[in-house]
Design an enzyme around this catalytic site. Structure first.
Site, PDB file in Angstrom:
ATOM      1  CG  HIS A 160      -2.011  -1.114   1.022  1.00 37.78           C
ATOM      2  ND1 HIS A 160      -1.999  -2.283   1.755  1.00 37.78           N
ATOM      3  CD2 HIS A 160      -3.056  -1.230   0.155  1.00 37.78           C
ATOM      4  CE1 HIS A 160      -2.998  -3.055   1.373  1.00 37.78           C
ATOM      5  NE2 HIS A 160      -3.647  -2.436   0.408  1.00 37.78           N
ATOM      6  N   GLY A 220     -16.635  -0.723 -10.668  1.00 38.22           N
ATOM      7  CA  GLY A 220     -15.691   0.329 -11.026  1.00 38.22           C
ATOM      8  C   GLY A 220     -15.612   0.590 -12.510  1.00 38.22           C
ATOM      9  CG  ASP A 271      -6.148  -2.417  -4.665  1.00 37.02           C
ATOM     10  OD1 ASP A 271      -5.366  -3.303  -5.068  1.00 37.02           O
ATOM     11  OD2 ASP A 271      -6.390  -2.221  -3.459  1.00 37.02           O
ATOM     12  CG  ASP A 328      -4.189 -12.692  -9.897  1.00 38.64           C
ATOM     13  OD1 ASP A 328      -3.403 -11.751  -9.728  1.00 38.64           O
ATOM     14  OD2 ASP A 328      -4.115 -13.767  -9.261  1.00 38.64           O
TER      15      ASP A 328
END
Length: 288
Positions: free
Chosen positions: A69, A145, A162, A165
Site C-alpha cells: 500500500h 468500477g 486496485d 488477477d
C-alpha cells in the site's frame, strides 16, 4: 469454507502460473463468508498474521500489507505536483485510503468497491486499515468500477486501480477500453496507476499491460517490489501520465511524514523502476 483449506494450509493457485502455488499454514480460521460476488475468507497465517483472501487469492496480510500500500499510494502521489482529488477502484480493505490520507494536499477520495461485504468484514477484523474509510474526505461507492469510471470525465488527479488477477471478472480491468476510460477520468496532468502483476511470475500479462500504458500515455513505466505474501514474492504496478515523468519524485516527504513511512522513500521510488536487461530488451523496438 473453500477446498483450499486442506491439511491445515491455505494454498493459492492460479491459471496464470500453472504448476505453482503459495501455501500458508493456518493458525486460526476467523471468518468465511459467501458474499454476492465472491468467497471471502479471513484467517491467521503463520508468519503473516491476519490475512484476507477473496476467491482463493490472498489480498492482504498483516505482516507486509504496508509494502503493497505504501508503494501503490506514494509513488504516484509524489510523482504528482499536488494531488487533491483521487479515485480508488477496489481497495475495500481501506489500506490504500489510509496511505493516501497521509498527504495533506489530498482533499477528496472516491473509493469504488463492488462488494460491500469486503468493507463490512474488514471493518470488523482489520480496523487499522478500514478505519480510513470513515474519514470525511473519503466517499465510498458500492458499484462496479468499470461502470463508475465512465461517469466522471476529467475529474481526478490520480486514478488507482486496485484490481485482482486478470482472470474471470478481473480480466475487464486489464482491457484497452477500461484503461482508456480511466484516462478520460484524469485531469490533463493526471496519473493512472494499476496493479499489473509480477514481471517474473506473469511476464506475458505484465508485458501486455506495459504496452497498453505505453500506447495510452506520453510517459509511462512499470515499477516493482518484493512482498512475501504474494505468489512469487514480487508484484508491480504500471503507471502513466501525459504531462511529466513518473519514475522520479516530483515532491518529497518531509517532517513527520517521513517518520510515518516504513517502505517508501525517494531512493526506493527511483530504484523500483530499475529493471534488468532481459525485461527492458522486450521494449527496445518500441523505443527506436
Amino acid at each position: 469454507m473453500s477446498t483450499v483449506f486442506k491439511e491445515g494450509y491455505f494454498t493459492e493457485t492460479c491459471p496464470l502460473w500453472p504448476g505453482r502455488a503459495l501455501s500458508v499454514r493456518i493458525l486460526q480460521t476467523v471468518a468465511t463468508v459467501e458474499t454476492d460476488y465472491q468467497l471471502l475468507e479471513i484467517f491467521k497465517g503463520e508468519g503473516f498474521g491476519l490475512m484476507l483472501a477473496l476467491d482463493g487469492e490472498i489480498q492482504l496480510a498483516e505482516s507486509d500489507e504496508f509494502i503493497y500500500h505504501e508503494m501503490f499510494a506514494h509513488v504516484p502521489c509524489f510523482a504528482h505536483p499536488e494531488p487533491e482529488n483521487v479515485l480508488v477502484i477496489g481497495g475495500g480493505d481501506g489500506a490504500l485510503a489510509r496511505e493516501l490520507l497521509k498527504h495533506p494536499c489530498i482533499e477528496h477520495i472516491d473509493l469504488c468497491e463492488i462488494d460491500e461485504e469486503v468493507v463490512n468484514q474488514c471493518s470488523r477484523y482489520f480496523p487499522w486499515t478500514a478505519k480510513a474509510l470513515n474519514d470525511p474526505r473519503v466517499n465510498v461507492y458500492f458499484q462496479d468500477g468499470a461502470k463508475f469510471i465512465r461517469s466522471c470525465p476529467g475529474m481526478y488527479d490520480i486514478v488507482f486501480v486496485d484490481g485482482p488477477d486478470p482472470v474471470g471478472p478481473g480480466e475487464a480491468l486489464f482491457s484497452d477500453r477500461f484503461l482508456a476510460d480511466c484516462k478520460r477520468a484524469l485531469k490533463p496532468d493526471g496519473i493512472l496507476v494499476a496493479q499489473s502483476e509480477s514481471y517474473l511470475l506473469h511476464p506475458t500479462v505484465t508485458e501486455a499491460q506495459c504496452r497498453r500504458f505505453r500506447n495510452l500515455f506520453a510517459y509511462s513505466g512499470y515499477y516493482t517490489f518484493s512482498i512475501p505474501s504474494y505468489p512469487g514474492g514480487s508484484l508491480g504496478f504500471c503507471i502513466g501520465c501525459d504531462d511529466h515523468r513518473v519514475d522520479v519524485p516530483y515532491r518529497r516527504p518531509i517532517g513527520t511524514f517521513t517518520k510515518r513511512l516504513k517502505m517508501y522513500s525517494m531512493a526506493v521510488h527511483k530504484a523500483s523502476f530499475v529493471l534488468p536487461p532481459f525485461w527492458r530488451n522486450k521494449f527496445e523496438a518500441d523505443e527506436e
